[in-house]
Design an enzyme around this catalytic site. Sequence first.
Site, PDB file in Angstrom:
ATOM      1  N   GLY A  99       0.843  -1.194   0.000  1.00 47.26           N
ATOM      2  CA  GLY A  99       0.000   0.000   0.000  1.00 47.26           C
ATOM      3  C   GLY A  99       0.867   1.229   0.000  1.00 47.26           C
ATOM      4  N   CYS A 147       5.343  -6.159   1.332  1.00 47.78           N
ATOM      5  CA  CYS A 147       5.730  -4.745   1.289  1.00 47.78           C
ATOM      6  C   CYS A 147       5.170  -3.986   2.502  1.00 47.78           C
ATOM      7  CB  CYS A 147       5.296  -4.137  -0.045  1.00 47.78           C
ATOM      8  SG  CYS A 147       6.112  -2.587  -0.398  1.00 47.78           S
ATOM      9  N   TYR A 148       4.210  -3.071   2.294  1.00 46.87           N
ATOM     10  CA  TYR A 148       3.637  -2.373   3.457  1.00 46.87           C
ATOM     11  C   TYR A 148       3.117  -3.383   4.479  1.00 46.87           C
ATOM     12  CZ  TYR A 148       0.488   0.389   6.355  1.00 46.87           C
ATOM     13  OH  TYR A 148      -0.137   0.966   7.433  1.00 46.87           O
ATOM     14  N   HIS A 188       7.595  -7.820  -4.269  1.00 49.27           N
ATOM     15  CA  HIS A 188       6.250  -8.146  -4.773  1.00 49.27           C
ATOM     16  C   HIS A 188       6.275  -9.444  -5.580  1.00 49.27           C
ATOM     17  CE1 HIS A 188       4.107  -4.486  -3.647  1.00 49.27           C
ATOM     18  NE2 HIS A 188       5.290  -3.909  -3.740  1.00 49.27           N
ATOM     19  N   GLU A 194       3.824 -11.052  -6.738  1.00 50.79           N
ATOM     20  CA  GLU A 194       2.651 -11.199  -7.614  1.00 50.79           C
ATOM     21  C   GLU A 194       2.856 -10.684  -9.028  1.00 50.79           C
ATOM     22  OE1 GLU A 194       3.031  -9.226  -5.056  1.00 50.79           O
ATOM     23  OE2 GLU A 194       2.105  -7.268  -5.314  1.00 50.79           O
ATOM     24  N   SER A 242     -26.110  -9.921 -24.131  1.00 49.30           N
ATOM     25  CA  SER A 242     -25.550  -8.984 -25.108  1.00 49.30           C
ATOM     26  C   SER A 242     -24.715  -9.722 -26.148  1.00 49.30           C
ATOM     27  CB  SER A 242     -24.680  -7.964 -24.390  1.00 49.30           C
ATOM     28  OG  SER A 242     -23.529  -8.610 -23.871  1.00 49.30           O
ATOM     29  N   GLY A 243     -24.396 -10.989 -25.854  1.00 51.61           N
ATOM     30  CA  GLY A 243     -23.498 -11.708 -26.753  1.00 51.61           C
ATOM     31  C   GLY A 243     -22.053 -11.568 -26.294  1.00 51.61           C
ATOM     32  N   GLY A 244     -21.818 -10.761 -25.270  1.00 50.56           N
ATOM     33  CA  GLY A 244     -20.486 -10.625 -24.688  1.00 50.56           C
ATOM     34  C   GLY A 244     -20.193 -11.829 -23.796  1.00 50.56           C
ATOM     35  N   VAL A 245     -18.943 -11.902 -23.322  1.00 52.71           N
ATOM     36  CA  VAL A 245     -18.517 -13.091 -22.581  1.00 52.71           C
ATOM     37  C   VAL A 245     -19.298 -13.256 -21.266  1.00 52.71           C
ATOM     38  CG1 VAL A 245     -16.532 -14.253 -21.545  1.00 52.71           C
ATOM     39  CG2 VAL A 245     -16.210 -12.795 -23.530  1.00 52.71           C
ATOM     40  N   ASP A 246     -19.390 -12.178 -20.484  1.00 53.82           N
ATOM     41  CA  ASP A 246     -19.962 -12.325 -19.145  1.00 53.82           C
ATOM     42  C   ASP A 246     -21.432 -12.737 -19.180  1.00 53.82           C
ATOM     43  OD1 ASP A 246     -17.487 -11.429 -18.465  1.00 53.82           O
ATOM     44  OD2 ASP A 246     -18.121  -9.415 -17.892  1.00 53.82           O
ATOM     45  N   SER A 247     -22.226 -12.017 -19.959  1.00 52.84           N
ATOM     46  CA  SER A 247     -23.653 -12.359 -19.952  1.00 52.84           C
ATOM     47  C   SER A 247     -23.883 -13.724 -20.594  1.00 52.84           C
ATOM     48  CB  SER A 247     -24.499 -11.268 -20.609  1.00 52.84           C
ATOM     49  OG  SER A 247     -24.240 -11.175 -21.986  1.00 52.84           O
ATOM     50  N   SER A 248     -23.055 -14.111 -21.558  1.00 52.02           N
ATOM     51  CA  SER A 248     -23.224 -15.422 -22.192  1.00 52.02           C
ATOM     52  C   SER A 248     -22.919 -16.543 -21.203  1.00 52.02           C
ATOM     53  CB  SER A 248     -22.289 -15.576 -23.390  1.00 52.02           C
ATOM     54  OG  SER A 248     -22.581 -14.604 -24.351  1.00 52.02           O
ATOM     55  N   LYS A 257     -12.015 -12.192 -14.682  1.00 43.21           N
ATOM     56  CA  LYS A 257     -12.320 -12.382 -16.110  1.00 43.21           C
ATOM     57  C   LYS A 257     -11.737 -13.689 -16.658  1.00 43.21           C
ATOM     58  CE  LYS A 257     -14.151 -10.365 -19.769  1.00 43.21           C
ATOM     59  NZ  LYS A 257     -15.427  -9.624 -19.778  1.00 43.21           N
TER      60      LYS A 257
END
Length: 511
Positions: free
Chosen positions: A55, A82-83, A169, A171, A223-229, A367
């Site tokens: 942070g 770190c922090y 870090h 990550e 919508s045909g997008g990834v999430d809603s599909s 995602k």
Amino acid sequence: MNKELVLILDFGGQYNQLIARRVRECNVYSEVVPYNISLEKIKEKAPKGIIFTGGPASVFGENAPKCAKGIFELGIPVLGICYGMQLMAYTLGGKVAHANTREYGETNVSIDNTSDLFNGFSTQNVFLMSHTDYVENVPEGFKKIASTPVCPNAAMVEPQKKLYGIQFHPEVNNSVNGTQVIRNFLYNICGCSGDWVMSSFVEDSIKTLKEKIGDKKALCALSGGVDSSVAAVLLSKAIGKNLTCIFVDHGLLRKNEGDEVEKIFTENYDLNFIRVDAKDRFLQKLAGVTDPERKRKIIGEEFIRVFEAEAKKIGTVDFLVQGTIYPDVIESGLGKSAVIKSHHNVGGLPDYVDFKEIVEPLRNLFKDEVRKTGLELGIPEELVYRQPFPGPGLAIRIIGDITEDKLNILKDADSIFREEIAKAGLHKSINQYFAVLTNLKSVGVMGDERTYDYTIALRAVETTDFMTGVWSKIPYSVLEKVSSRIVNEVKHVNRVVYDITSKPPATIEWE
Ligand code: XMP
């Protein structure tokens, strides 16, 4: 349901979500929670381990974020990054000091590879350092397990209580084998077994959704997008025909896209699929509109109105399905509040749709996990790995006012561009690529005739976060083929240009 959980306490660092993703990549479920989460809440959640993020604060600052007292006495392993390490040292009686110069960048770190945190590492490793404060003296009971020439205690451990601190870090990609440090913490120290896999997520979600929804009815805006599909398919596996998906086709999708969405959903899944052909309605509303923000607003509003009208025909439903994903809902420790995702990032929740409850089956997924879930569910790869497409669609890729003729020109040109990019095998390395119909007409010559026609601009960017990006160095031979095909095959285009601006200063879209 998965049983293992690791809590990530968010101290406001820029890589917090990345830490959560790395943990999940190691097959352990993680949640990001505010740094000041109470001890009771932690006990309730019973995590196998706790990670403190980095942070921007200094432990000496007046408003320095602090964790709940007693967190180190819970018997749960803690890894401070770190922090997070500095806070651990400071709280437990060590000495944190302020360095005059910042240590930043990929740094050679000498480590004690007999520590279980560094199991399998050699004694010299490159990790990303980014700090001003550092731990000068470790607290009593701790021992140092890493150092750099500038930072005497680059990592520390209290083996009895299983408390670990690292100044670097792990990550980020710049830390070579950084994920292995996290994996060691999870498996060697917290004793995780790794029960977070997408196949069991799918199985568990279907079971939970079945129990929750039973034989009631759910409605989903597709919508045909990834999430809603992915959300829709998950629901359909759970409740079949009790799910109705409304696909509002605003006519501003790419060439053949509406048909492709319809084909996927009607041929492969057991659900009610309603496609609303609303092109004329949208074009009427957009007639003569040139301002990009007005276009967005009109499309967002109209989308909701069409959805509402269709939903009304169905009557009361019990559940409204939303494709909300984890980055939309993470509550930051530093006061950002949760948001509800709108269908197209431009609209909002429909006001008059009669539903009792919202279901968000992807609420806990990043995602990349949504994509894995999609593949698990058998959704075609083209859809799962589809490049981002803005909610307002081609409307913001036609500069100036929109007409049906212009839409058709753009669809054809864009489709040629996408086809050639795929043929050249570039579709996986370029993150977003499309054609834009500029409002510019210029003089050309075709055969013996003078022409006065449109200019198509091609845009292609490479980016990971879409906040910044560089223009893609597409080989000239590919650009040549695209240009020649567009002017030969698409009527009313006599010139093709390639956009060689990065973001910033330009945005990815032209409007
Ligand atoms: P810009 O043009 O701002 O785009 O560099 C960044 C990313 O956001 C997408 N974008 C949108 N997506 N509604 C959306 O759903 C919008 O109004 C919108 N405007 C831009 C753009 O395609 C890119 O991926």
